[in-house]
Design a protein around this motif. Structure first.
Motif, PDB file in Angstrom:
ATOM      1  N   HIS A 103       0.828  -1.173   0.045  1.00 38.41           N
ATOM      2  CA  HIS A 103      -0.062  -0.012   0.005  1.00 38.41           C
ATOM      3  C   HIS A 103       0.893   1.281  -0.030  1.00 38.41           C
ATOM      4  O   HIS A 103       2.095   1.132   0.376  1.00 38.41           O
ATOM      5  CB  HIS A 103      -0.931  -0.039   1.121  1.00 38.41           C
ATOM      6  CG  HIS A 103       0.059  -0.127   2.434  1.00 38.41           C
ATOM      7  ND1 HIS A 103       0.165   0.922   3.401  1.00 38.41           N
ATOM      8  CD2 HIS A 103       0.310  -1.324   3.212  1.00 38.41           C
ATOM      9  CE1 HIS A 103       0.761   0.475   4.383  1.00 38.41           C
ATOM     10  NE2 HIS A 103       0.988  -0.900   4.287  1.00 38.41           N
ATOM     11  N   LYS A 104       0.235   2.401  -0.403  1.00 42.10           N
ATOM     12  CA  LYS A 104       1.093   3.792  -0.361  1.00 42.10           C
ATOM     13  C   LYS A 104       0.572   4.455   0.751  1.00 42.10           C
ATOM     14  O   LYS A 104      -0.632   4.507   1.227  1.00 42.10           O
ATOM     15  CB  LYS A 104       0.601   4.490  -1.867  1.00 42.10           C
ATOM     16  CG  LYS A 104       1.494   4.009  -2.757  1.00 42.10           C
ATOM     17  CD  LYS A 104       1.208   4.983  -3.913  1.00 42.10           C
ATOM     18  CE  LYS A 104       2.111   4.655  -5.188  1.00 42.10           C
ATOM     19  NZ  LYS A 104       1.960   5.577  -6.198  1.00 42.10           N
ATOM     20  N   GLY A 105       1.615   5.191   1.373  1.00 44.65           N
ATOM     21  CA  GLY A 105       1.050   6.156   2.212  1.00 44.65           C
ATOM     22  C   GLY A 105       0.343   7.261   1.950  1.00 44.65           C
ATOM     23  O   GLY A 105       0.614   7.701   0.846  1.00 44.65           O
ATOM     24  N   ARG A 106      -0.491   7.713   2.934  1.00 41.99           N
ATOM     25  CA  ARG A 106      -1.518   8.720   2.800  1.00 41.99           C
ATOM     26  C   ARG A 106      -0.870  10.090   2.310  1.00 41.99           C
ATOM     27  O   ARG A 106      -1.316  10.849   1.479  1.00 41.99           O
ATOM     28  CB  ARG A 106      -2.523   8.847   3.748  1.00 41.99           C
ATOM     29  CG  ARG A 106      -3.437   7.566   4.046  1.00 41.99           C
ATOM     30  CD  ARG A 106      -4.298   7.926   5.117  1.00 41.99           C
ATOM     31  NE  ARG A 106      -3.665   8.401   6.393  1.00 41.99           N
ATOM     32  CZ  ARG A 106      -2.863   7.604   7.203  1.00 41.99           C
ATOM     33  NH1 ARG A 106      -2.736   6.293   7.007  1.00 41.99           N
ATOM     34  NH2 ARG A 106      -2.517   7.982   8.362  1.00 41.99           N
ATOM     35  N   LYS A 107       0.124  10.345   3.114  1.00 38.01           N
ATOM     36  CA  LYS A 107       1.051  11.814   2.983  1.00 38.01           C
ATOM     37  C   LYS A 107       2.136  11.247   2.279  1.00 38.01           C
ATOM     38  O   LYS A 107       2.387  12.427   1.430  1.00 38.01           O
ATOM     39  CB  LYS A 107       0.955  12.201   4.382  1.00 38.01           C
ATOM     40  CG  LYS A 107      -0.336  12.529   5.202  1.00 38.01           C
ATOM     41  CD  LYS A 107       0.037  12.937   6.513  1.00 38.01           C
ATOM     42  CE  LYS A 107      -1.270  13.020   7.274  1.00 38.01           C
ATOM     43  NZ  LYS A 107      -1.130  13.242   8.701  1.00 38.01           N
TER      44      LYS A 107
ATOM     45  N   ASP B   7      -2.078   2.275  10.662  1.00 33.26           N
ATOM     46  CA  ASP B   7      -1.621   3.043   9.746  1.00 33.26           C
ATOM     47  C   ASP B   7      -1.783   2.413   8.265  1.00 33.26           C
ATOM     48  O   ASP B   7      -2.464   2.883   7.293  1.00 33.26           O
ATOM     49  CB  ASP B   7       0.007   3.430   9.567  1.00 33.26           C
ATOM     50  CG  ASP B   7       0.355   4.694  10.482  1.00 33.26           C
ATOM     51  OD1 ASP B   7      -0.523   5.310  10.923  1.00 33.26           O
ATOM     52  OD2 ASP B   7       1.222   4.521  11.083  1.00 33.26           O
TER      53      ASP B   7
ATOM     54  N   ARG C  95      -5.466   2.461   7.585  1.00 32.89           N
ATOM     55  CA  ARG C  95      -6.019   3.713   6.881  1.00 32.89           C
ATOM     56  C   ARG C  95      -5.342   4.219   5.668  1.00 32.89           C
ATOM     57  O   ARG C  95      -6.379   4.540   4.735  1.00 32.89           O
ATOM     58  CB  ARG C  95      -5.585   4.784   8.158  1.00 32.89           C
ATOM     59  CG  ARG C  95      -6.351   4.848   9.420  1.00 32.89           C
ATOM     60  CD  ARG C  95      -5.624   5.408  10.438  1.00 32.89           C
ATOM     61  NE  ARG C  95      -5.474   6.760  10.174  1.00 32.89           N
ATOM     62  CZ  ARG C  95      -4.917   7.637  10.970  1.00 32.89           C
ATOM     63  NH1 ARG C  95      -4.059   7.273  11.922  1.00 32.89           N
ATOM     64  NH2 ARG C  95      -5.155   9.116  10.542  1.00 32.89           N
ATOM     65  N   ASN C  96      -4.497   3.669   5.234  1.00 36.34           N
ATOM     66  CA  ASN C  96      -3.999   3.734   3.899  1.00 36.34           C
ATOM     67  C   ASN C  96      -4.710   3.075   2.765  1.00 36.34           C
ATOM     68  O   ASN C  96      -4.986   3.631   1.990  1.00 36.34           O
ATOM     69  CB  ASN C  96      -2.347   3.300   3.993  1.00 36.34           C
ATOM     70  CG  ASN C  96      -1.483   4.162   4.757  1.00 36.34           C
ATOM     71  OD1 ASN C  96      -1.755   5.282   5.086  1.00 36.34           O
ATOM     72  ND2 ASN C  96      -0.141   3.665   4.883  1.00 36.34           N
TER      73      ASN C  96
ATOM     74  N   ALA D 226      -8.313   4.733   2.369  1.00 37.85           N
ATOM     75  CA  ALA D 226      -7.851   6.073   1.797  1.00 37.85           C
ATOM     76  C   ALA D 226      -7.682   5.985   0.360  1.00 37.85           C
ATOM     77  O   ALA D 226      -8.415   6.460  -0.707  1.00 37.85           O
ATOM     78  CB  ALA D 226      -6.866   6.902   2.355  1.00 37.85           C
ATOM     79  N   ALA D 227      -6.981   4.910  -0.081  1.00 34.63           N
ATOM     80  CA  ALA D 227      -6.716   4.328  -1.400  1.00 34.63           C
ATOM     81  C   ALA D 227      -7.684   3.625  -2.096  1.00 34.63           C
ATOM     82  O   ALA D 227      -7.675   3.429  -3.195  1.00 34.63           O
ATOM     83  CB  ALA D 227      -5.325   3.768  -1.575  1.00 34.63           C
TER      84      ALA D 227
END
Length: 122
Positions: A34-38, A67, A70-71, A74-75
């Protein structure tokens, strides 16, 4: 009943690195990519997951505020490497372990923890 944040920090730094060696190859382990949100950085998180048809259920040992969860939310998805195959997780959502969308295996081991459920695609 989520596990403690202290244990989560230890596992993130130590245990996950060890589990990352076998998680993509040895079910019921899987690797969530997964990719970080920020940051936009790519992360690889080993998880306990069970597949039921085209659905994947992942036990959220540290709760839905972790985390990686949430990532993924969000994605609206992530990549999953399981049994040496890379698949895409679509439409993830967090549900109670008693939800009918949760596979029987995960329902038994999840206890009172929440579960991330999503559809798998190639």
């Amino acid at each position: 009943m989520a596990w403690s944040r202290g244990l989560a920090r230890f596992n993130k730094r130590v245990t996950n690195r060890v589990q990352g060696v076998w998680a993509p190859w040895l079910p019921p382990w899987a690797m969530i990519v997964h990719k970080g949100r920020k940051s936009g950085r790519v992360y690889r998180t080993p998880v306990v997951a069970a597949r039921s048809g085209d659905r994947l259920s992942v036990v959220l040992w540290y709760g839905e505020r972790a985390d990686w969860v949430r990532n993924v939310l969000a994605a609206d998805g992530a990549e999953v490497v399981r049994a040496g195959r890379t698949m895409t997780l679509h439409g993830p959502r967090v549900v109670d372990a008693s939800d009918p969308a949760v596979g029987a295996v995960v329902r038994r081991v999840a206890l009172r923890n929440r579960v991330l459920v999503g559809e798998l695609g190639e």
